[in-house]
Motif scaffolding. Structure first.
Motif, PDB file in Angstrom:
ATOM      1  N   VAL A  63       0.762  -0.959   0.140  1.00 24.12           N
ATOM      2  CA  VAL A  63       0.155  -0.092  -0.219  1.00 24.12           C
ATOM      3  C   VAL A  63       0.886   1.591  -0.099  1.00 24.12           C
ATOM      4  N   ARG A  64       2.275   1.113   0.305  1.00 22.10           N
ATOM      5  CA  ARG A  64       3.037   2.270   0.508  1.00 22.10           C
ATOM      6  C   ARG A  64       3.359   2.531  -0.975  1.00 22.10           C
ATOM      7  N   GLY A  65       3.473   3.999  -1.294  1.00 21.76           N
ATOM      8  CA  GLY A  65       4.143   4.259  -2.691  1.00 21.76           C
ATOM      9  C   GLY A  65       2.693   4.371  -3.204  1.00 21.76           C
ATOM     10  N   THR A  66       1.532   3.779  -3.332  1.00 24.19           N
ATOM     11  CA  THR A  66       0.296   3.809  -4.199  1.00 24.19           C
ATOM     12  C   THR A  66      -0.468   5.187  -3.485  1.00 24.19           C
ATOM     13  N   ASP A  67      -1.786   5.748  -4.116  1.00 27.98           N
ATOM     14  CA  ASP A  67      -2.506   6.813  -3.280  1.00 27.98           C
ATOM     15  C   ASP A  67      -2.921   7.626  -1.783  1.00 27.98           C
ATOM     16  N   TYR A  68      -2.357   6.310  -1.057  1.00 31.14           N
ATOM     17  CA  TYR A  68      -2.907   6.417   0.088  1.00 31.14           C
ATOM     18  C   TYR A  68      -1.720   6.528   1.071  1.00 31.14           C
ATOM     19  N   ASP A  69      -0.571   6.510   0.368  1.00 32.61           N
ATOM     20  CA  ASP A  69       0.842   7.289   0.734  1.00 32.61           C
ATOM     21  C   ASP A  69       1.250   8.629   0.394  1.00 32.61           C
ATOM     22  N   TRP A  70       1.225  10.311   1.456  1.00 37.06           N
ATOM     23  CA  TRP A  70       2.073  10.571   0.762  1.00 37.06           C
ATOM     24  C   TRP A  70       2.980  11.299   0.065  1.00 37.06           C
ATOM     25  N   GLN A  71       4.120  10.157   0.516  1.00 29.53           N
ATOM     26  CA  GLN A  71       5.650  10.035  -0.037  1.00 29.53           C
ATOM     27  C   GLN A  71       6.503  10.875  -0.080  1.00 29.53           C
ATOM     28  N   TYR A  72       5.992  11.893   1.255  1.00 29.09           N
ATOM     29  CA  TYR A  72       7.134  12.773   1.841  1.00 29.09           C
ATOM     30  C   TYR A  72       8.866  12.719   1.239  1.00 29.09           C
ATOM     31  N   ARG A  73       9.213  13.871   0.835  1.00 22.81           N
ATOM     32  CA  ARG A  73      10.627  13.552   0.356  1.00 22.81           C
ATOM     33  C   ARG A  73      11.619  14.835   1.478  1.00 22.81           C
ATOM     34  N   GLU A 107      18.669  12.024   0.364  1.00 24.49           N
ATOM     35  CA  GLU A 107      17.098  12.382   0.097  1.00 24.49           C
ATOM     36  C   GLU A 107      16.162  10.861   1.111  1.00 24.49           C
ATOM     37  N   GLY A 108      15.431  11.120   2.336  1.00 25.05           N
ATOM     38  CA  GLY A 108      14.930  10.026   2.649  1.00 25.05           C
ATOM     39  C   GLY A 108      13.188  10.572   2.377  1.00 25.05           C
ATOM     40  N   ILE A 109      13.039   9.294   2.252  1.00 20.12           N
ATOM     41  CA  ILE A 109      11.430   9.298   2.496  1.00 20.12           C
ATOM     42  C   ILE A 109      10.360   8.864   3.345  1.00 20.12           C
ATOM     43  N   TRP A 110       9.028   9.649   3.890  1.00 23.27           N
ATOM     44  CA  TRP A 110       8.313   9.500   4.803  1.00 23.27           C
ATOM     45  C   TRP A 110       6.973   8.843   4.221  1.00 23.27           C
ATOM     46  N   HIS A 111       6.998   7.641   4.575  1.00 26.57           N
ATOM     47  CA  HIS A 111       5.727   6.994   4.492  1.00 26.57           C
ATOM     48  C   HIS A 111       4.501   6.997   5.333  1.00 26.57           C
ATOM     49  N   THR A 137       1.463  15.448  11.649  1.00 23.95           N
ATOM     50  CA  THR A 137       2.812  16.835  11.740  1.00 23.95           C
ATOM     51  C   THR A 137       3.426  17.269  10.570  1.00 23.95           C
ATOM     52  N   VAL A 138       3.321  16.801   9.191  1.00 29.10           N
ATOM     53  CA  VAL A 138       4.108  17.436   8.447  1.00 29.10           C
ATOM     54  C   VAL A 138       3.082  18.158   8.084  1.00 29.10           C
ATOM     55  N   GLY A 139       1.405  18.075   7.729  1.00 25.91           N
ATOM     56  CA  GLY A 139      -0.095  18.381   6.609  1.00 25.91           C
ATOM     57  C   GLY A 139      -0.437  19.851   7.735  1.00 25.91           C
ATOM     58  N   THR A 140      -0.278  19.671   9.242  1.00 23.00           N
ATOM     59  CA  THR A 140      -0.579  20.956  10.334  1.00 23.00           C
ATOM     60  C   THR A 140       0.361  21.790  10.086  1.00 23.00           C
ATOM     61  N   THR A 141       1.816  21.717   9.627  1.00 27.54           N
ATOM     62  CA  THR A 141       2.831  22.481  10.134  1.00 27.54           C
ATOM     63  C   THR A 141       2.435  22.873   8.532  1.00 27.54           C
ATOM     64  N   SER A 180       8.353  26.184   1.470  1.00 30.69           N
ATOM     65  CA  SER A 180       9.507  26.139  -0.473  1.00 30.69           C
ATOM     66  C   SER A 180       8.990  27.362  -0.568  1.00 30.69           C
ATOM     67  N   SER A 181       7.720  27.861  -0.908  1.00 25.92           N
ATOM     68  CA  SER A 181       6.983  28.343  -1.127  1.00 25.92           C
ATOM     69  C   SER A 181       5.302  29.193  -0.900  1.00 25.92           C
ATOM     70  N   SER A 182       4.484  30.149  -0.884  1.00 28.09           N
ATOM     71  CA  SER A 182       3.720  30.453  -0.724  1.00 28.09           C
ATOM     72  C   SER A 182       2.945  29.450  -1.421  1.00 28.09           C
ATOM     73  N   ASN A 183       2.847  28.436  -2.424  1.00 25.57           N
ATOM     74  CA  ASN A 183       2.011  27.891  -2.921  1.00 25.57           C
ATOM     75  C   ASN A 183       1.531  26.626  -2.312  1.00 25.57           C
ATOM     76  N   PRO A 184       0.468  26.453  -2.294  1.00 26.69           N
ATOM     77  CA  PRO A 184      -0.048  25.405  -1.754  1.00 26.69           C
ATOM     78  C   PRO A 184       0.337  23.546  -2.578  1.00 26.69           C
ATOM     79  N   GLU A 185       0.450  24.466  -3.390  1.00 24.47           N
ATOM     80  CA  GLU A 185       0.749  22.995  -4.108  1.00 24.47           C
ATOM     81  C   GLU A 185       2.011  21.822  -4.732  1.00 24.47           C
ATOM     82  N   ASP A 186       3.045  22.842  -4.215  1.00 22.37           N
ATOM     83  CA  ASP A 186       4.703  22.716  -3.427  1.00 22.37           C
ATOM     84  C   ASP A 186       4.719  22.327  -2.027  1.00 22.37           C
ATOM     85  N   PRO A 187       5.772  20.945  -1.810  1.00 24.74           N
ATOM     86  CA  PRO A 187       5.875  20.614  -0.783  1.00 24.74           C
ATOM     87  C   PRO A 187       6.679  21.078   0.330  1.00 24.74           C
TER      88      PRO A 187
END
Length: 635
Positions: free
Chosen positions: A91-101, A116-120, A296-300, A453-460
């Motif tokens: 299930v990791r690496g699918t649409d159910y995973d944010w796959q943050y870097r 770089e690391g990947i956070w599943h 932790t990532v999304g709320t921040t 990374s920017s003020s654009n919500p679409e940017d990671p």
């Protein structure tokens, strides 16, 4: 006589296999009822993950409350592998995973692609509880007492234990008879079965005087079979345990595949949120509270985009400052060293997807909910050990060991490790049978940050865990690595003819054959993130300048805004964040509802200690436990 029923049993098994594995139980049921979005709700919860699913379900128990739950991901019932514990990695690496870097790391991931690391981390209703390894590890009582002593009043162990108990449906009867566990709660918790790997490790640990324990009890120093959130062979995450039973409530509106872009403020009050579904943006108002449970990532990220965070950083992104708070600071994540692999020529130790796909295994799982498919991705047991030179005032474990019943439990791809580096250590194994021991740094000293990374919500976001920046973090992991390798000398390991490959990572070979310097180099090159980030919205006293939320989880200086997820955890705990997040959401629900749903539990708990278990909470760890690493030397 029995033979006449065999065809019936085969047909029944085939039907149940289809029912479980193809998701037919949800085929005719539309679980997420889409309806017209209102302009305003009393409560808006951002994030339907591990914490958000619990919180939404509990708040919706009050029929007079009007709640909107906004989730960026989708419905977990559309992927049948989510339900099968063994299939977690699929299930990791699918649409159910944010796959943050993460951003490139200076002190870790040295053999990773671009360092770089990947956070599943989970995306969808249920969040990370849909893709984790289901381990139920609360941590030490000292973790929570530390929260309270550092300003988070009302979050000491005696305060949070009733909420752990409330949420738990413990299937181990012996554990229920103690003051530490409950039954009848929403979250099913069960022991992993008596597997061969656990039997081997049990004998090994007995040789070095490491006791078998309830790792969610009063004392964590020891080992125990994995306690996992599984029921009848099915992953029992917070979607199934909590939210699914609330889907039809008229006062709970759930919208999926919808992103929260930023919060809307009226002065110092959080009044609404800008959301986007497809190409359409809309402002939805909250008359009472907005509750962030996006992880932790999304709320921040959402707070920073909304102007709540460090003033200098917000100004650098040209975002108007609403509140100057240390959002994104204090980032922590536990770290695993590369696994120590033990190989045996004898069959029956390894749990694998290949074995689980046999006809018999499929039938056993489908009919009884048992067998290899019910394994929490090989994670069969955990041990907590004392350091050789652990300070006497540190009464909780700093080092853990996760035991996996597979000698090749991980792959290079999901870790972002270079294939050539991984193959040098883990390629062409001498056997497919065996097990792996992963040393775990439980309380990292290193601190990182999350920035925009920017003020654009679409940017990671820019995720900088700063792994292994503190030298002591590497030393602790190296001690765990030494400890695991020395277990090869245990009599039980010899009986099973276990062997290590003793291969060297080319990048570190110059330091010699598993010397201290080599192991430290190896740890820095192949670093495994636990994927349990905490701390970026730290909870603390109302006057604590390093705190983002107060003990009521309210964002400091802002009205109508709370945070209810792992980001409020002040420091990494001895356990996993999963159980802790469920507890946090249960407790937060009581705060918001202004109810005490655990009064009966607290009264019973107090009575039990006073009447029958006077010493149950006494500090006995130091007196009753040896240091296994010291006794281990004799081997």
């Amino acid at each position: 006589m029995v033979a006449r029923y065999i065809p019936v049993l085969l047909v029944l098994g085939a039907a149940l296999t289809a029912y479980r594995l193809l998701g037919l139980d949800d085929y005719f049921e539309e679980l997420i009822h889409q309806r017209d979005l209102q302009d305003s709700y009393e409560y808006i919860i951002i994030g339907g993950g591990t914490s958000g699913a619990v919180l939404a379900s509990r708040l919706a128990e009050d029929s007079d409350r009007d709640i909107l739950l906004v989730e960026a991901g989708g419905d977990p019932t559309h992927n049948p592998n989510i339900d099968i514990p063994l299939m977690a990695d699929s299930v990791r690496g699918t649409d159910y995973d944010w796959q943050y870097r993460t951003v490139p790391q200076k002190h870790a991931f040295l053999s990773n692609v671009n360092q770089e690391g990947i956070w599943h981390l989970g995306k969808g209703l249920g969040g990370t509880s849909n893709i984790n390894y289901m381990q139920y590890l609360r941590g030490s009582r000292y973790d929570y007492d530390s929260w309270a002593s550092n300003g988070a009043q009302g979050w000491g162990y005696k305060d949070v234990l009733p909420y752990f108990i409330k949420g738990e449906d413990q299937r181990n009867g012996e554990f229920v008879r103690t003051v530490f566990h409950g039954f009848g709660g929403r979250l099913s918790v069960m022991d992993v079965g008596p597997t061969t790997a656990n039997q081997i490790m049990g004998y090994c640990f007995k040789e070095i005087s490491l006791k078998k324990r309830d790792l969610n009890g009063k004392n964590q120093f020891g080992w125990g079979p994995t306690q996992a959130t599984i029921r009848n062979g099915i992953r029992w995450g917070t979607y199934r345990a909590y939210l699914k039973r609330s889907l039809d409530l008229p006062n709970l509106h759930i919208i999926t595949h919808t992103t929260a872009l930023k919060l809307v403020f009226e002065g110092k009050r959080a009044a609404g949120v800008v959301i986007q579904h497809g190409d359409k943006q809309q402002v939805v108002k909250a008359s009472k509270e907005i509750i962030l449970a996006a992880g932790t990532v999304g709320t921040t990220k959402l707070l920073l985009l909304s102007g709540v965070g460090p003033k200098n950083h917000l100004q650098s992104q040209k975002i108007p400052v609403v509140a100057d708070l240390p959002v994104g600071e204090n980032l922590q994540d536990q770290v695993l060293a590369d696994g120590v692999e033990f190989f045996t020529p004898y069959p029956g130790v390894t749990i694998s997807t290949a074995k689980a796909d046999s006809l018999f295994s499929l039938w056993t799982y489908s009919v009884f909910g048992t067998g290899m498919k019910a394994s929490p991705r090989f994670r069969e047991s955990t041990a907590y050990i004392r350091l050789r030179h652990q300070p006497p005032q540190v009464k909780y474990p700093l080092l853990g060991l996760h035991i996996a019943a597979n000698p090749q439990a991980l792959d290079a791809g999901p870790l972002n490790v270079k294939e050539e580096s991984w193959a040098a250590i883990h390629g062409e194994p001498p056997s497919r049978e065996g097990l792996t021991i992963f040393p775990v740094l439980l309380h990292p000293r290193s601190r990182g940050s999350i920035r925009l990374s920017s003020s654009n919500p679409e940017d990671p976001p820019l995720i900088h865990p700063n792994y292994l920046a503190e030298e002591i973090d590497v030393k602790i992991l190296a001690e765990g690595y030494h400890f695991a390798r020395k277990l090869i000398h245990a009599k039980t390991m010899k009986d099973w003819e276990m062997e290590l490959t003793n291969r060297l990572l080319p990048e570190c070979a110059k330091f010699g054959n598993y010397t201290q310097a080599y192991i430290e180099c190896h740890i820095r090159h192949i670093t495994i993130p636990a994927g349990a980030p905490v701390g970026t919205c730290k909870m603390g006293a109302p006057n604590d300048p390093k705190a983002v939320v107060d003990p009521q989880l309210r964002v400091r200086g802002i009205n109508g805004l709370r945070v209810v997820d792992a980001s409020i955890i002040p420091a990494a705990t001895t356990g996993d964040t999963y159980a802790t997040q469920v507890m946090i959401a249960e407790k937060a629900a009581d705060m918001i509802r202004e109810k005490d749903t655990v009064k009966a539990i607290k009264d019973y708990f107090k009575h039990l200690i006073e009447s029958r278990h006077k010493k149950i909470m006494d500090d006995e760890e130091g007196a009753e436990d040896q240091r296994p690493t010291d006794s281990h030397k004799k081997h």
